[in-house]
Design a protein around this motif. Structure first.
Motif, PDB file in Angstrom:
ATOM      1  N   ALA A 176       6.427   9.491   0.486  1.00 20.41           N
ATOM      2  CA  ALA A 176       5.178   9.046  -0.142  1.00 20.41           C
ATOM      3  C   ALA A 176       5.316   9.051  -1.664  1.00 20.41           C
ATOM      4  O   ALA A 176       4.882   8.108  -2.344  1.00 20.41           O
ATOM      5  CB  ALA A 176       4.021   9.942   0.294  1.00 20.41           C
ATOM      6  N   GLU A 177       5.927  10.091  -2.213  1.00 15.73           N
ATOM      7  CA  GLU A 177       6.105  10.181  -3.660  1.00 15.73           C
ATOM      8  C   GLU A 177       7.055   9.093  -4.170  1.00 15.73           C
ATOM      9  O   GLU A 177       6.824   8.498  -5.232  1.00 15.73           O
ATOM     10  CB  GLU A 177       6.642  11.567  -4.026  1.00 15.73           C
ATOM     11  CG  GLU A 177       6.893  11.788  -5.504  1.00 15.73           C
ATOM     12  CD  GLU A 177       5.635  11.769  -6.343  1.00 15.73           C
ATOM     13  OE1 GLU A 177       5.760  11.636  -7.573  1.00 15.73           O
ATOM     14  OE2 GLU A 177       4.518  11.854  -5.789  1.00 15.73           O
ATOM     15  N   PRO A 210      -1.570   7.896  -0.688  1.00 16.35           N
ATOM     16  CA  PRO A 210      -2.176   8.535  -1.861  1.00 16.35           C
ATOM     17  C   PRO A 210      -1.558   9.897  -2.120  1.00 16.35           C
ATOM     18  O   PRO A 210      -0.855  10.458  -1.260  1.00 16.35           O
ATOM     19  CB  PRO A 210      -3.643   8.670  -1.459  1.00 16.35           C
ATOM     20  CG  PRO A 210      -3.617   8.760   0.033  1.00 16.35           C
ATOM     21  CD  PRO A 210      -2.476   7.889   0.474  1.00 16.35           C
ATOM     22  N   GLU A 211      -1.823  10.428  -3.304  1.00 18.32           N
ATOM     23  CA  GLU A 211      -1.345  11.776  -3.640  1.00 18.32           C
ATOM     24  C   GLU A 211      -2.275  12.766  -2.978  1.00 18.32           C
ATOM     25  O   GLU A 211      -3.364  13.044  -3.455  1.00 18.32           O
ATOM     26  CB  GLU A 211      -1.340  11.960  -5.160  1.00 18.32           C
ATOM     27  CG  GLU A 211      -0.580  13.186  -5.614  1.00 18.32           C
ATOM     28  CD  GLU A 211      -0.333  13.188  -7.109  1.00 18.32           C
ATOM     29  OE1 GLU A 211       0.160  14.210  -7.614  1.00 18.32           O
ATOM     30  OE2 GLU A 211      -0.652  12.185  -7.766  1.00 18.32           O
ATOM     31  N   TYR A 242       1.013   3.402   5.866  1.00 13.79           N
ATOM     32  CA  TYR A 242       1.025   2.615   4.633  1.00 13.79           C
ATOM     33  C   TYR A 242       2.278   1.743   4.609  1.00 13.79           C
ATOM     34  O   TYR A 242       3.382   2.193   4.924  1.00 13.79           O
ATOM     35  CB  TYR A 242       0.978   3.528   3.409  1.00 13.79           C
ATOM     36  CG  TYR A 242      -0.309   4.306   3.327  1.00 13.79           C
ATOM     37  CD1 TYR A 242      -1.409   3.792   2.642  1.00 13.79           C
ATOM     38  CD2 TYR A 242      -0.451   5.540   3.951  1.00 13.79           C
ATOM     39  CE1 TYR A 242      -2.610   4.493   2.569  1.00 13.79           C
ATOM     40  CE2 TYR A 242      -1.652   6.249   3.899  1.00 13.79           C
ATOM     41  CZ  TYR A 242      -2.717   5.713   3.206  1.00 13.79           C
ATOM     42  OH  TYR A 242      -3.903   6.398   3.153  1.00 13.79           O
ATOM     43  N   ASP A 290       0.834  -1.200   0.000  1.00 15.93           N
ATOM     44  CA  ASP A 290       0.000   0.000   0.000  1.00 15.93           C
ATOM     45  C   ASP A 290       0.872   1.254   0.000  1.00 15.93           C
ATOM     46  O   ASP A 290       1.805   1.368   0.807  1.00 15.93           O
ATOM     47  CB  ASP A 290      -0.896   0.031   1.248  1.00 15.93           C
ATOM     48  CG  ASP A 290      -1.968  -1.039   1.193  1.00 15.93           C
ATOM     49  OD1 ASP A 290      -2.304  -1.459   0.080  1.00 15.93           O
ATOM     50  OD2 ASP A 290      -2.446  -1.456   2.262  1.00 15.93           O
ATOM     51  N   CYS A 291       0.552   2.169  -0.896  1.00 13.09           N
ATOM     52  CA  CYS A 291       1.298   3.431  -0.985  1.00 13.09           C
ATOM     53  C   CYS A 291       0.430   4.582  -0.500  1.00 13.09           C
ATOM     54  O   CYS A 291      -0.788   4.576  -0.706  1.00 13.09           O
ATOM     55  CB  CYS A 291       1.718   3.701  -2.428  1.00 13.09           C
ATOM     56  SG  CYS A 291       2.920   2.532  -3.058  1.00 13.09           S
ATOM     57  N   CYS A 331       7.495   6.114  -2.877  1.00 17.29           N
ATOM     58  CA  CYS A 331       6.753   4.845  -2.851  1.00 17.29           C
ATOM     59  C   CYS A 331       5.776   4.760  -4.021  1.00 17.29           C
ATOM     60  O   CYS A 331       5.638   3.699  -4.646  1.00 17.29           O
ATOM     61  CB  CYS A 331       6.004   4.702  -1.528  1.00 17.29           C
ATOM     62  SG  CYS A 331       7.082   4.535  -0.090  1.00 17.29           S
ATOM     63  N   ARG A 332       5.109   5.871  -4.325  1.00 14.04           N
ATOM     64  CA  ARG A 332       4.163   5.855  -5.449  1.00 14.04           C
ATOM     65  C   ARG A 332       4.886   5.647  -6.770  1.00 14.04           C
ATOM     66  O   ARG A 332       4.449   4.876  -7.622  1.00 14.04           O
ATOM     67  CB  ARG A 332       3.363   7.161  -5.499  1.00 14.04           C
ATOM     68  CG  ARG A 332       2.255   7.261  -4.471  1.00 14.04           C
ATOM     69  CD  ARG A 332       1.295   8.398  -4.812  1.00 14.04           C
ATOM     70  NE  ARG A 332       1.960   9.677  -4.853  1.00 14.04           N
ATOM     71  CZ  ARG A 332       2.154  10.474  -3.808  1.00 14.04           C
ATOM     72  NH1 ARG A 332       1.705  10.108  -2.622  1.00 14.04           N
ATOM     73  NH2 ARG A 332       2.761  11.646  -3.927  1.00 14.04           N
ATOM     74  N   ARG A 333       6.006   6.324  -6.945  1.00 18.95           N
ATOM     75  CA  ARG A 333       6.733   6.207  -8.202  1.00 18.95           C
ATOM     76  C   ARG A 333       7.262   4.788  -8.404  1.00 18.95           C
ATOM     77  O   ARG A 333       7.445   4.345  -9.540  1.00 18.95           O
ATOM     78  CB  ARG A 333       7.889   7.201  -8.242  1.00 18.95           C
ATOM     79  CG  ARG A 333       7.448   8.630  -8.417  1.00 18.95           C
ATOM     80  CD  ARG A 333       8.556   9.442  -9.029  1.00 18.95           C
ATOM     81  NE  ARG A 333       8.285  10.868  -8.959  1.00 18.95           N
ATOM     82  CZ  ARG A 333       9.123  11.802  -9.387  1.00 18.95           C
ATOM     83  NH1 ARG A 333      10.279  11.445  -9.910  1.00 18.95           N
ATOM     84  NH2 ARG A 333       8.829  13.072  -9.287  1.00 18.95           N
ATOM     85  N   ASP A 383       5.680   2.195  -7.368  1.00 22.71           N
ATOM     86  CA  ASP A 383       4.501   1.330  -7.481  1.00 22.71           C
ATOM     87  C   ASP A 383       4.339   0.363  -6.318  1.00 22.71           C
ATOM     88  O   ASP A 383       3.664  -0.659  -6.457  1.00 22.71           O
ATOM     89  CB  ASP A 383       4.545   0.532  -8.786  1.00 22.71           C
ATOM     90  CG  ASP A 383       4.461   1.421 -10.010  1.00 22.71           C
ATOM     91  OD1 ASP A 383       3.420   2.080 -10.164  1.00 22.71           O
ATOM     92  OD2 ASP A 383       5.420   1.470 -10.789  1.00 22.71           O
ATOM     93  N   GLY A 384       4.946   0.640  -5.170  1.00 28.36           N
ATOM     94  CA  GLY A 384       4.794  -0.266  -4.036  1.00 28.36           C
ATOM     95  C   GLY A 384       5.525  -1.579  -4.209  1.00 28.36           C
ATOM     96  O   GLY A 384       5.251  -2.548  -3.485  1.00 28.36           O
TER      97      GLY A 384
END
Length: 933
Positions: free
Chosen positions: A306-307, A265-266, A278, A262-263, A309-311, A313-314
C-alpha cells in the motif's frame, strides 16, 4: 488466418490458439522468411510485462502443435540457433485494394491488447460510449499513467463499430512535425505513389467510417491538431482518439482526464484483501506474479505494498517497474529503496516503446518538450512537498531573470501539459507534482546548481506563512481555510527544517523556522518531532538571538519533553527560561500561556503549593489584561491548585466559574494555552465532586469531560480526560466503562508516543486486571507502571496504584512489602505537603493490616479511623464513608453491630445524591441490618 477476427482456420475449422500464441504467429508471418529475434517476439506478445524466455518457448511449442508442425512433412516455424525464429512456410496475402487504402480491407494495425488491464475497464467503457457521440476525444494524463494502454483497448473494443477500420498511429518516434502526416498515411495504408497523398487520404476518408488513434501527440501537438482539424473538415464519419499530455485545442474536442489508479489509503491494520481491493495494489501484485514470482500478498506485506503504491502516486508505469524490482528484491527492500526513487526505477522493459522503457525516459520525454522558462519553473517548484499555491510557486521560482508573469504563465502551461496537477476546492486552487516527477525535478535542480538558493527561498516562504497564521492553528474563530492550508503545508515545513539545519542552511533561518514551526507541531500533536527540532534549535542558540524566538523554542521544548519523556528538571528549566523572556518583554499573552504550562508541570509532579503560587500570579496578570480568556484560565488554574490542596469548596467555586465563562463548543487551541482550561476544569471538578460525595454531579462531569475532550480534537486533552475520570469509574465499580475508556487511552497514548501516559496506562490496566480476577498479571502491571512513573517523575495516580498494589500484596501474605510501599508513599505526601490522597493511603494501610494470615485488627482499626478523621477534615465525604464501611465490617465481624450502625448513619445522612452507587447501597444495607439488631 484472419487478423481482424484473430482467428486461425484449417479446412474451414477453427484451430484453437491462445492470445499470446496468436500474437507470436502474427509477428512471424509479418516477416515470413526472416529471422525474428526472441526479444521482438516477447515484445509483441507481452508488450507491458517482463517475462522469461521460458514463457516464449511454452507458447511456441503450443503454436507448433496447433499448426501440426512436423506432421506429414509440413514445416512452419524454424528455430535459428542463437538468433531467433523464422516462419518458413509460404504465405499468400489478399490482393492490395485499388484505392490504396489497405487499412480498411478488414486488417487493423492495432497493437495487441493486454490480456488483462487492471483498474481501467470503466475508463475504456466511458471513452467508447463518448466515441459514439463525439468525433474527437483526447485522453489526457501524465507520463506513464497508461494512456496508450487505454487507447489500444478502446481501439480493440471499437473494431466492430468501425468495421475493422481502426488505425493506430504512433507519433512518439517522430522528431519533425513534417513527418506527422506521413505517419498517418502510412498507418492508414494509403499508397504513397499518389501524386498528392494528403489529398488522396482526405478523399478516400470522406465517405468512410473509421477510427484513427493518434498516440503520443504532446511533442508535436500543433501538427497533430492541424491534421485532426483537416480530417474533421473533410469527413463526416471519421473519429479520432488522441493521447497526449496536453489538449489539442481543436474545435469539437472532448477531453478525458485519465486519473491515477486507486491507491490504498494511509490506514493502520489493513489486510491483504482490503489492500487488493484497490487497483494500484492489484496491478503491483499481478505484475510481480507475471515475473514468475510465486507471489501471494500476505497481511503482513499488505501495508508495505500500500505504501509503495501511494509513494508512486498510482502511476501504472512506475508501479509496474517497481513490481519488477520487487520480484527480485522483495517488497520491503523495494519500499526502502524508494527514497532514491529514480535510481530504483532506472531499469525497466527493454522491449517497450523507448519512452516507456524506464520512468526516467518518460520524464525526459516530457522535459525535452518544454521551453527554457518552463524547465526553470518546473525544477524550482519541485522543492515543494505536496500541494502549493500559485503565490508559493512565485515565491520560489521568481528571480534570476524569471519574472512573476513568466512564472504564472509557466505554471499554467505545465498544468496543461500534465506535469503539474491542479486541485480546486472550497479553499481555492493549489498545485502538486507527482512524487516521481518531483524526484526528477530535484535532480535537475541540483544539476543546475540552484538547489540551495531555491531551498532558501522555500524556507523564507515557509517562515512567512507560519508566522502569518501563528495564532490560528486550532482556533475555530479563525478562518478554517487558512488553518487547514497551514496544516497541509506540514511536509514543506519538514523539508525546510531539514535543509536549514543541514550543512547548507544557516543558524538565523533555522532558528526563525523552528520557532515558527513549533506551534504547528504542537497543534498537530506531533510532540516527538517538535522535541527533536527544538533540541536542535537550542543547540544553535546564542545570547544575542531574538528573544521572542528563544521564548517560543524553550516553551515548545518544555511542553514536548514533558509529554514524551516525563517531568524532568530540564522541562522546568525550559518553562522558566521561556517565562523569563515573556516577563522581560512584558508580554502578558505569553506570560499567561507559560504560567499555564508550568502549572501543568507542577500538577503532574503534585506540587500543590507551587501550583497555587502560579495560579495566583496568573490571576494578577488576568486582572491587568482584562481578557476574558485569561480570567477563565486563571480560575481553572486556581481551582486545580485548591483541589490538590484538598480545599474542595474553593476548588469547586473557581472551577465552576471557569466553566460558566468559557464557551462550551469552542475547540481547544493548543497553541494559545498549553493546556485546555475547559477539560482541565471538568476533570478536576469531576474528582472534587467525587471526593466531596456529590456522586451524581461527578458522573455528569465525567461524561462531559470526555465528550468535550473528544471535541477538542487533541490527544493530550483526551488522554488527560480519560486518565482522570477512570478512577471515578473504578470507585463506582463501572468496569465496563473502565474497559472502554482504558482501550481508548492506551491507543491514543501509543499512537502519539506519549510515554508518561503509556506508563499510567500500565497502572490502570493493572487495576482493571485485578478487578476482573487476574490478580497476578495485575500486580505485575502495577509494579511496571510505578517503575516507569518514578523514572519520569510523573506523580498523578501513583497513590491509586500504590494503594491497589499494597492491598493485593497483603492478600497474598506479603504484608511487609505492602506496608513498606504504603509508608514510603505516605511519607512523601506528608513531606511534600500533599494532603489530598492521604485518606486513600491510610485506608489502604488499614486494609493491608486486615488482610492475609494473622491480620492485625487493632492496627487496621487505627488506620481506618485516621483515614476517616482526615477525610472529614477535607470534606472528602466519599472517602470518609468508604473507610467507615471497612471499619464497620470489622466491628460487625466481632459482633459490634449497633456500634457499626452508629458509625455509618451520620455519614450516610450527609449524602444528598449518588444513592445508586455501590458504597451508598452497602451503607443502606448495613443500616437496615443494624436497625433489625
Amino acid at each position: 488466418m484472419n487478423v481482424a477476427e484473430r482467428s486461425l482456420r484449417k479446412a474451414e475449422e477453427i484451430v484453437p490458439v491462445g492470445g499470446r500464441a496468436f500474437d507470436i504467429l502474427m509477428a512471424l508471418i509479418d516477416r515470413a522468411g526472416e529471422v525474428v529475434t526472441k526479444g521482438e517476439l516477447m515484445a509483441r506478445a507481452w508488450p507491458d510485462v517482463i517475462v522469461e524466455e521460458g514463457s516464449l518457448r511454452v507458447h511456441l511449442s503450443a503454436l507448433r502443435k496447433a499448426l501440426g508442425d512436423g506432421q506429414f512433412g509440413n514445416k512452419y516455424i524454424s528455430n535459428v540457433q542463437g538468433r531467433g525464429y523464422c516462419f518458413v512456410a509460404s504465405v499468400t496475402r489478399p490482393p492490395e485494394r485499388q484505392d490504396g487504402l489497405a487499412a480498411f480491407s478488414g486488417v487493423s494495425n492495432l497493437p495487441p491488447a493486454l490480456g488483462r488491464m487492471v483498474g481501467r475497464d470503466d475508463a475504456v467503457r466511458e471513452i467508447c460510449a463518448r466515441m459514439q457521440t463525439e468525433r474527437l476525444v483526447t485522453v489526457l494524463g501524465t507520463g506513464g499513467i497508461g494512456k496508450t494502454t487505454i487507447a489500444v483497448a478502446v481501439g480493440h473494443a471499437a473494431l466492430a463499430d468501425f468495421s475493422e477500420a481502426v488505425s493506430f498511429v504512433d507519433l512518439s518516434a517522430l522528431k519533425d512535425k513534417e513527418q506527422v502526416f506521413g505517419a498517418v498515411i502510412a498507418a492508414l495504408g494509403v499508397n504513397p505513389r499518389f501524386d498528392d497523398p494528403e489529398e488522396a487520404l482526405l478523399r478516400i476518408l470522406r465517405d468512410r467510417k473509421a477510427l484513427i488513434i493518434l498516440d503520443g501527440c504532446e511533442h508535436l501537438v500543433d501538427k497533430a491538431a492541424e491534421i485532426t482539424d483537416r480530417i474533421f473538415r473533410s469527413t463526416r464519419n471519421v473519429h479520432v482518439l488522441a493521447t497526449s499530455r496536453e489538449a489539442l485545442q481543436v474545435a469539437g474536442e472532448g477531453v478525458f482526464h485519465l486519473v491515477p489508479l486507486d491507491c490504498p489509503p494511509e490506514q493502520e491494520g489493513q489486510t491483504a484483501t482490503q489492500v487488493l481491493s484497490y487497483s494500484a495494489a492489484r496491478l503491483f501484485a499481478e505484475r510481480m506474479s507475471a515475473r514468475g514470482s510465486d507471489f501471494s500478498l500476505s497481511d503482513g506485506e499488505a501495508p508495505v505494498v500500500a505504501e509503495i503504491c501511494r509513494r508512486l502516486d498510482g502511476i501504472a508505469l512506475a508501479i509496474e517497474l517497481a513490481a519488477g524490482r520487487a520480484a527480485t528484491f522483495g517488497v520491503r527492500d523495494t519500499l526502502s529503496r524508494l527514497g532514491s526513487r529514480l535510481d530504483l526505477l532506472k531499469f525497466g522493459r527493454r522491449t517497450a516503446n523507448p519512452r516507456h522503457q524506464t520512468l526516467r525516459a518518460t520524464l525526459d520525454w516530457s522535459h525535452d518538450q518544454l521551453s527554457e522558462v518552463e524547465r526553470i519553473v518546473l525544477r524550482r517548484v519541485g522543492i515543494f512537498v505536496g500541494h502549493f499555491t500559485l503565490e508559493a510557486a512565485v515565491a520560489v521560482a521568481e528571480g534570476d531573470g524569471v519574472g512573476r508573469a513568466s512564472v504564472v504563465d509557466a505554471v499554467g502551461t505545465l498544468v496543461d501539459k500534465s506535469l503539474i496537477g491542479v486541485l480546486a476546492d472550497t479553499r481555492g486552487t493549489s498545485y502538486r507534482l507527482l512524487d516521481t516527477t518531483r524526484a526528477y525535478t530535484l535532480e535537475k535542480l541540483a544539476t543546475c546548481g540552484e538547489h540551495n538558493s531555491v531551498a532558501a527561498r522555500h524556507a523564507d516562504y515557509s517562515i512567512g506563512l507560519l508566522e502569518a497564521n501563528s495564532v490560528n492553528l486550532f482556533d475555530l474563530r479563525a478562518s478554517e481555510t487558512a488553518t487547514q492550508a497551514v496544516r497541509d503545508y506540514l511536509g514543506n515545513v519538514r523539508a525546510a527544517l531539514e535543509w536549514s539545519f543541514g550543512p547548507n542552511g544557516n543558524d538565523r533561518t533555522s532558528l526563525r523556522l523552528a520557532a515558527a514551526a513549533a506551534q504547528l507541531f504542537v497543534a498537530m500533536s506531533l510532540l516527538p518531532e517538535c522535541r527533536h527540532w527544538m533540541e536542535r534549535a537550542t543547540d544553535r542558540m546564542t545570547p544575542d538571538c531574538d528573544q521572542r524566538e528563544q521564548m517560543e523554542i524553550h516553551a515548545s521544548l518544555a511542553l514536548s519533553l514533558m509529554f514524551t519523556e516525563g517531568n524532568s528538571q530540564q522541562v522546568r528549566d525550559a518553562f522558566e527560561t521561556a517565562l523569563t523572556f515573556a516577563e522581560q518583554r512584558e508580554d502578558a499573552y505569553q506570560t499567561m500561556r507559560l504560567l499555564s504550562g508550568l502549572s501543568m508541570y507542577f500538577h503532574r509532579i503534585i506540587d500543590a503549593a507551587g501550583s497555587l503560587e502560579l495560579a495566583l500570579r496568573s490571576e494578577v496578570v488576568a486582572r491587568k489584561t482584562r481578557n476574558p480568556d485569561d480570567a477563565i484560565l486563571a480560575d481553572s488554574m486556581l481551582g486545580s491548585a485548591y483541589y490538590m490542596l484538598a480545599d474542595h469548596f474553593r476548588a469547586q467555586q473557581h472551577l465552576e466559574r471557569s466553566l460558566r465563562s468559557s464557551p462550551r463548543h469552542r475547540r481547544f487551541n493548543a497553541t494559545q494555552y498549553l493546556f485546555d482550561p475547559r477539560t482541565t476544569s471538568l476533570f478536576n471538578l469531576t474528582r472534587s465532586h467525587w471526593f466531596a460525595g456529590n456522586l451524581d454531579r461527578a458522573a455528569r462531569c465525567a461524561e462531559m469531560t470526555v465528550e468535550e475532550a473528544d471535541r477538542s480534537d487533541h490527544p493530550i486533552a483526551l488522554c488527560r480526560a480519560l486518565m482522570l475520570t477512570m478512577p471515578y469509574y473504578f470507585w463506582i465499580d463501572d468496569v465496563d466503562q473502565v474497559k472502554r475508556s482504558l482501550s481508548r487511552f492506551e491507543l491514543t497514548a501509543e499512537k502519539y508516543s506519549l510515554a508518561p501516559f503509556r506508563a499510567v496506562a500500565l497502572g490502570l490496566r493493572g487495576r482493571y486486571l485485578v478487578r476482573i480476577g487476574e490478580t497476578g498479571d495485575g500486580i505485575q502491571h502495577l509494579w511496571d507502571s510505578l517503575e516507569g512513573l518514578a523514572r519520569q517523575r510523573y506523580e498523578m495516580l501513583v497513590t491509586d496504584f500504590v494503594s491497589e498494589l499494597a492491598v493485593c500484596l497483603a492478600k497474598r501474605n506479603e504484608r511487609v512489602e505492602a506496608l513498606k510501599l504504603l509508608d514510603e508513599s505516605i511519607a512523601v505526601q506528608i513531606t511534600s505537603k500533599r494532603p489530598l490522597h492521604l485518606p486513600a493511603l491510610l485506608m489502604a494501610k488499614g486494609l493491608t493490616h486486615a488482610c492475609g494470615r494473622a491480620p492485625d485488627v487493632q492496627q487496621a482499626e487505627h488506620c481506618l479511623q485516621k483515614a476517616m478523621d482526615l477525610a472529614d477534615q477535607q470534606s472528602a465525604l466519599s472517602f470518609q464513608l468508604r473507610a467507615g464501611l471497612e471499619l464497620a465490617r470489622i466491628w460487625i465481624g466481632r459482633g459490634d453491630i449497633r456500634r457499626a450502625g452508629d458509625l455509618i448513619k451520620p455519614i450516610y445522612d450527609r449524602f444528598s445524591e449518588g444513592f445508586a452507587t455501590p458504597d451508598l447501597k452497602s451503607a443502606r444495607g448495613m443500616l437496615e441490618l443494624t436497625s433489625v439488631q
